[in-house]
Write a protein that holds these residues in place. Structure first.
Motif, PDB file in Angstrom:
ATOM      1  N   THR A 143       0.809  -1.227   0.000  1.00 53.69           N
ATOM      2  CA  THR A 143       0.000   0.000   0.000  1.00 53.69           C
ATOM      3  C   THR A 143       0.847   1.285   0.000  1.00 53.69           C
ATOM      4  OG1 THR A 143      -0.060  -0.115   2.410  1.00 53.69           O
ATOM      5  CG2 THR A 143      -1.953  -1.038   1.232  1.00 53.69           C
ATOM      6  N   GLY A 144       2.118   1.148   0.379  1.00 49.95           N
ATOM      7  CA  GLY A 144       2.952   2.348   0.505  1.00 49.95           C
ATOM      8  C   GLY A 144       2.610   3.136   1.757  1.00 49.95           C
ATOM      9  N   VAL A 145       1.939   2.481   2.714  1.00 51.95           N
ATOM     10  CA  VAL A 145       1.561   3.155   3.971  1.00 51.95           C
ATOM     11  C   VAL A 145       2.627   2.915   5.038  1.00 51.95           C
ATOM     12  CG1 VAL A 145      -0.067   3.049   5.918  1.00 51.95           C
ATOM     13  CG2 VAL A 145      -0.933   3.147   3.566  1.00 51.95           C
ATOM     14  N   ARG A 146       3.012   3.989   5.708  1.00 54.56           N
ATOM     15  CA  ARG A 146       3.962   3.898   6.825  1.00 54.56           C
ATOM     16  C   ARG A 146       3.194   4.126   8.130  1.00 54.56           C
ATOM     17  NH1 ARG A 146       7.579   8.265   5.838  1.00 54.56           N
ATOM     18  NH2 ARG A 146       5.934   9.479   6.807  1.00 54.56           N
ATOM     19  N   VAL A 147       3.466   3.284   9.117  1.00 58.62           N
ATOM     20  CA  VAL A 147       2.802   3.498  10.414  1.00 58.62           C
ATOM     21  C   VAL A 147       3.697   4.365  11.300  1.00 58.62           C
ATOM     22  CG1 VAL A 147       1.476   1.329  10.359  1.00 58.62           C
ATOM     23  CG2 VAL A 147       3.742   1.376  11.465  1.00 58.62           C
TER      24      VAL A 147
END
Ligand code: PMP
Length: 395
Positions: A143-147
């Motif tokens: 997703t290319g999501v960083r937490v």
């Protein structure tokens, strides 16, 4: 500029010349003095890149990110214990499946594709149930999501729960301070931002994490057992030969070179890593400036949780995966979608590792993407896209 297309998928990635040369050697013995010295120094280098404490334990084992994940699932949690998994995409699902196979009771905190899970939500979930450990994917490559790894590590710490981060698409590129944040396990694989060919699983454990392994009731499978590997790592760091299962010796030599390119000396590790993270931020900003000119929309819903290591981009109207071939033809290999729910609707461009210090490679990638889009009929101003990225890289 080379004629071959650049490898701009989110791993494996382009490697530096020094790492490439280090892989072109006759295979060393696992007990050769030079190899032992390189192995020991690579382990020290990992502590520096991870910004981990002196009591932390680095591990290097032949394998990939999935193997590193499985060692965490089986060494941190006993069957019947509860684990909290933060699921921001494909690799969160994988972690959850591993933990279920271990016999753990898994509580998932899920985010819709492109969204993240806040540290507050994690804190609430930790308040509501008793968990042995919390697992999160620092950057989910699907997703290319960083937490918010810091917030999650600190929340876990407050509740006396172990934290484990899958850094496969983040380590050595996104900010992560294992010691300062109190994170217990940070794992990765060699083919990503660490800048090597595929073949090594790498992780660093806090003392609390290795204590958790010591307290297990149900032993992990032999080859995944931290207790089998820890004495080997300790021996190499002490400059002594040791054997449990043959290490990937050629890759260990390359790892040593690669890590020492990142942190030539351990004393100045924090400054070097700061600069490295900033270089990835700048590269990501440049790529995003170009995507915006091309009318491409990012899958992550907010820039604050958008990874700097890759761009996950929706295909514009009328464009599908056939553009990937046109982009390759124009000079860069990029990847299709991975998230099950929207696989056919987006593509991914990696921008991590050595290329972030090579503006010409980044600009060539922008040019290739823009040219590929034009070739399949999308209106794309190639020059304007390259200029937008250039203005960030060379202000
Ligand atoms: N986690 C993440 C975030 C990844 O991107 C990947 C690989 N794409 C993995 C885990 C698994 O790594 P490997 O393919 O080396 O097993």
């Amino acid at each position: 500029m080379t004629d071959r297309p650049l490898l701009m998928i989110p791993g494996p990635i382009e490697v530096s010349d020094a790492v490439f040369r280090a892989t072109c050697v006759r295979p060393p013995s696992h007990v050769a003095p030079d190899l032992i010295a390189a192995f020991g120094d690579a382990l020290r280098g990992m502590r520096s890149v991870w910004l981990a404490g002196p009591n932390s334990q680095p591990f290097v084992v032949a394998g990939g990110g999935t193997l590193a994940m499985e060692t965490a699932a089986t060494n941190l949690v006993d069957p019947g214990q509860s684990a909290l998994v933060i699921d921001t995409g494909y690799f969160g699902d994988r972690m959850a499946e591993m933990l279920r196979r271990r016999g753990a009771n898994v509580t998932l905190i899920e985010a819709p594709p492109g969204e993240t899970v806040s540290a507050e939500r994690v804190g609430d979930a930790l308040r509501q149930g008793e968990h042995a450990a919390v697992f999160a994917t620092h950057v989910d490559t699907s997703t290319g999501v960083r937490v918010d790894a810091r917030g999650i590590a600190e929340a876990a710490r407050q509740h006396g729960v172990l934290s484990c981060f899958d850094g496969v698409c983040a380590t050595a590129a996104e900010r992560f301070e294992q010691r300062a944040w109190g994170a217990d396990v940070y794992l990765t694989a060699s083919q990503k931002a660490i800048g090597l060919p595929a073949g090594l699983a790498l992780w660093v454990c806090s003392a609390r994490a290795t204590d958790a392994r010591a307290a297990l009731k149900q032993l992990p499978p032999l080859t995944l057992d931290w207790h089998k590997w820890q004495p080997i790592m300790e021996a190499y760091e002490a400059g002594k030969p040791s054997y449990f299962s043959t290490p990937a010796t050629t890759l260990i030599g390359a790892l040593h070179i690669g890590l020492r390119e990142l942190v030539p000396d351990d004393l100045h590790a924090a400054t070097r890593m700061e600069a490295r993270v900033a270089a990835h931020q700048r590269a990501a900003d440049a790529m995003r400036a170009a995507w915006s000119v091309l009318g491409l929309k990012l899958l992550p819903t907010h820039v604050d949780h958008t990874a700097n290591t890759l761009s996950a981009l929706y295909y514009p109207d009328g464009v599908d995966a056939s553009v990937l071939g046109a982009i390759k033809q124009a000079g860069a290999i990029v990847a299709g979608g991975l998230h099950a729910d929207l696989k056919t609707r987006y593509f991914r461009v990696g921008h991590m590792g050595d290329v972030v210090g090579r503006p010409e490679a980044l600009l060539r990638t922008v040019q290739a993407v823009a040219t590929g889009l034009r070739a399949v009929g999308h209106t794309a101003d190639v020059r304007a896209a390259v200029t937008a990225a250039e203005s960030v890289l060379k202000p």
